[in-house]
Design an enzyme around this catalytic site. Structure first.
Site, mmCIF file in Angstrom:
data_model
loop_
_atom_site.group_PDB
_atom_site.id
_atom_site.type_symbol
_atom_site.label_atom_id
_atom_site.label_comp_id
_atom_site.label_asym_id
_atom_site.label_seq_id
_atom_site.Cartn_x
_atom_site.Cartn_y
_atom_site.Cartn_z
ATOM 1 N N LEU A 51 -37.116 11.519 -17.880
ATOM 2 C CA LEU A 51 -38.406 11.728 -17.063
ATOM 3 C C LEU A 51 -38.626 12.194 -15.928
ATOM 4 O O LEU A 51 -39.047 11.473 -14.862
ATOM 5 C CB LEU A 51 -38.785 10.262 -16.998
ATOM 6 C CG LEU A 51 -39.474 9.703 -18.703
ATOM 7 C CD1 LEU A 51 -39.207 8.379 -18.666
ATOM 8 C CD2 LEU A 51 -40.232 10.222 -19.012
ATOM 9 N N TRP A 68 -39.381 19.514 -30.963
ATOM 10 C CA TRP A 68 -40.744 19.904 -30.256
ATOM 11 C C TRP A 68 -42.085 19.995 -30.620
ATOM 12 O O TRP A 68 -42.464 20.998 -31.519
ATOM 13 C CB TRP A 68 -40.713 20.429 -29.197
ATOM 14 C CG TRP A 68 -39.327 20.421 -28.399
ATOM 15 C CD1 TRP A 68 -37.577 20.652 -28.626
ATOM 16 C CD2 TRP A 68 -39.012 19.267 -27.456
ATOM 17 N NE1 TRP A 68 -36.864 20.231 -27.481
ATOM 18 C CE2 TRP A 68 -37.836 19.295 -26.093
ATOM 19 C CE3 TRP A 68 -40.212 18.432 -26.321
ATOM 20 C CZ2 TRP A 68 -37.608 18.498 -25.345
ATOM 21 C CZ3 TRP A 68 -39.988 17.774 -25.424
ATOM 22 C CH2 TRP A 68 -37.857 18.133 -24.587
ATOM 23 N N GLU A 91 -53.470 18.055 11.415
ATOM 24 C CA GLU A 91 -53.974 18.419 12.647
ATOM 25 C C GLU A 91 -53.393 18.485 13.836
ATOM 26 O O GLU A 91 -52.934 19.621 15.151
ATOM 27 C CB GLU A 91 -55.067 16.964 12.792
ATOM 28 C CG GLU A 91 -56.432 16.984 11.679
ATOM 29 C CD GLU A 91 -56.071 15.247 10.913
ATOM 30 O OE1 GLU A 91 -57.074 14.681 10.971
ATOM 31 O OE2 GLU A 91 -54.105 15.650 10.451
ATOM 32 N N SER A 98 -52.451 1.007 -26.693
ATOM 33 C CA SER A 98 -52.915 0.481 -25.683
ATOM 34 C C SER A 98 -53.650 -0.193 -24.539
ATOM 35 O O SER A 98 -54.948 -0.131 -23.913
ATOM 36 C CB SER A 98 -51.755 -1.131 -24.832
ATOM 37 O OG SER A 98 -50.277 -1.809 -26.255
ATOM 38 N N ALA A 102 -48.688 15.301 -26.190
ATOM 39 C CA ALA A 102 -48.263 16.753 -26.829
ATOM 40 C C ALA A 102 -48.429 16.759 -28.136
ATOM 41 O O ALA A 102 -48.474 15.751 -28.865
ATOM 42 C CB ALA A 102 -46.697 17.444 -26.840
ATOM 43 N N GLU A 131 -46.432 9.449 -19.962
ATOM 44 C CA GLU A 131 -45.333 10.262 -21.451
ATOM 45 C C GLU A 131 -45.163 8.630 -22.076
ATOM 46 O O GLU A 131 -43.255 7.940 -20.807
ATOM 47 C CB GLU A 131 -44.337 11.058 -20.689
ATOM 48 C CG GLU A 131 -45.472 11.788 -20.124
ATOM 49 C CD GLU A 131 -44.184 13.624 -19.737
ATOM 50 O OE1 GLU A 131 -43.452 13.986 -21.206
ATOM 51 O OE2 GLU A 131 -44.271 14.111 -18.433
#
Length: 373
Positions: free
Chosen positions: A210, A176, A55, A305, A160, A297
């Site tokens: 990370l 990978w 605003e 878990s 992945a 990740e």
């Protein structure tokens, strides 16, 4: 629903999307100021935390253009705040500017606001309507809503895997599985999160940073490590200057804790009855630390878990066009009692999006009912 032009709310929502993760832990908000003749005279979105809200940015934009906002309508994607936080109340700024009407997509779930902004506007003679765009505004800030309403972050688990659902080989090799474009896309999801969560097993085996490297960002998400026995190496790559690292343990070990704290970590002991980290209590603590979205990740054990304890809200899954066969499964360890004997026991998901990233597929699937709060 307001009878006015809903396209102004669409514009405000687009502005909110431009705000990006820099507003964290504040919500992403957009505002469009419209003159009585329907002309847009100012617009803006929330700035980096500690900076002006949407605003105020819209009011400044109008002033920079030489436009008076007296009698204008403010289209805003969330109720204007009414409290003094890092900045002053936005509802007061709108009243002082002479805005005649506010159309907000929805109320702010923050208990410090929660209708009080609307109340103060009405008390000052400003007309208030709750207009279109509520679903979009809520989805844009689902982590913020989760923290305010449930007192836990929105937990998104990234995986992945191969097309047959394998996240790695039996010997632990996983780099990978997916392509460079998929990894860059994963970094974009990291960038939008308040914090990235992993387990100590991943830290020891992969020594990941990370951080966000493959896309541009103005800030790095914080790092959270589940480390029951305080095994995180003080020399781990995840320790970066200026970035918070929160380690959750299940044992008190002053020597190990001191070594990690010397690297800048904050160590918190939250054991459960089994001598592991109490994951549900950890999420509550992360909410108190103003974590809106938690990006996970980790390896299959911690993933299992979190899923088994019903703490995951959404899955971000990248599927590579390859078959691995015998390997580690996406949902390994999800059911404490072992393999299911009935399909009724499967975890129900709802597909939110499906698209191709490079040669891989990206699926966003939400655990059914997790957004009902």
């Amino acid at each position: 629903m307001t009878k006015e032009n809903p396209n102004f709310m669409i514009q405000a929502l687009n502005l909110a999307r431009q705000a990006g993760p820099e507003t964290d832990p504040n919500p992403r908000v957009g505002c469009v100021l419209v003159a009585p003749d329907g002309t847009v005279i100012g617009q803006g979105h929330t700035q980096q935390v500690g900076g002006p809200h949407a605003e105020v940015m819209a009011l400044r934009d109008a002033a920079a253009r030489g436009n008076s906002v007296a009698g204008a309508t403010a289209w805003v994607t969330l109720e204007p705040c009414s409290h003094h936080g890092r900045t002053g109340p936005c509802c007061d700024a709108l009243v002082a500017a002479g805005v005649g009407k506010v159309v907000a997509a929805m109320a702010d779930p923050n208990p410090l606001v929660a209708g009080q902004g609307f109340g103060r506007l009405r008390a000052a003679g400003v007309e208030v309507e709750v207009g279109p765009g509520a679903d979009e505004a809520r989805e844009l800030n689902l982590g913020f809503f989760s923290r305010m309403v449930r007192k836990t972050p929105w937990v998104r688990l990234k995986v992945a895997a191969s097309l047959d659902g394998k996240t790695g080989l039996r010997n632990g090799v996983s780099q990978w599985i997916t392509s460079e474009p998929a990894r860059a896309d994963g970094h974009a999801w990291r960038a939008r999160a308040s914090a990235v969560l992993t387990g100590v097993g991943t830290v020891i085996e992969d020594d990941p940073r990370l951080d966000v490297r493959l896309v541009q960002t103005t800030r790095q998400p914080r790092v959270v490590v589940v480390d029951s026995q305080l095994q995180t190496p003080p020399g781990a790559k995840l320790f970066m200057p200026g970035r918070a690292v929160w380690i959750y343990a299940a044992v008190q070990d002053e020597q190990k804790a001191a070594a990690l704290e010397a690297r800048g970590a904050t160590v918190t002991c939250l054991p459960n009855a089994q001598g592991k980290v109490d994951l549900a209590a950890m999420l509550k603590d992360l909410a108190r630390r103003e974590v809106n979205e938690l990006h996970v990740e980790s390896g299959h054990k911690l993933n299992g878990s979190l899923l088994r304890e019903g703490l995951v809200d959404e899955l971000l899954v990248y599927l590579a066009p390859k078959l691995i066969g015998d390997g580690l499964d996406i949902a390994s360890g999800i059911h404490a009692g072992g393999p299911l004997t009935e399909l009724a026991g499967a975890l129900p998901l709802e597909f939110r999006s499906l698209g191709q990233v490079g040669p891989d597929l990206r699926i966003v699937a939400r655990v059914a009912g997790r957004d009902a709060f």
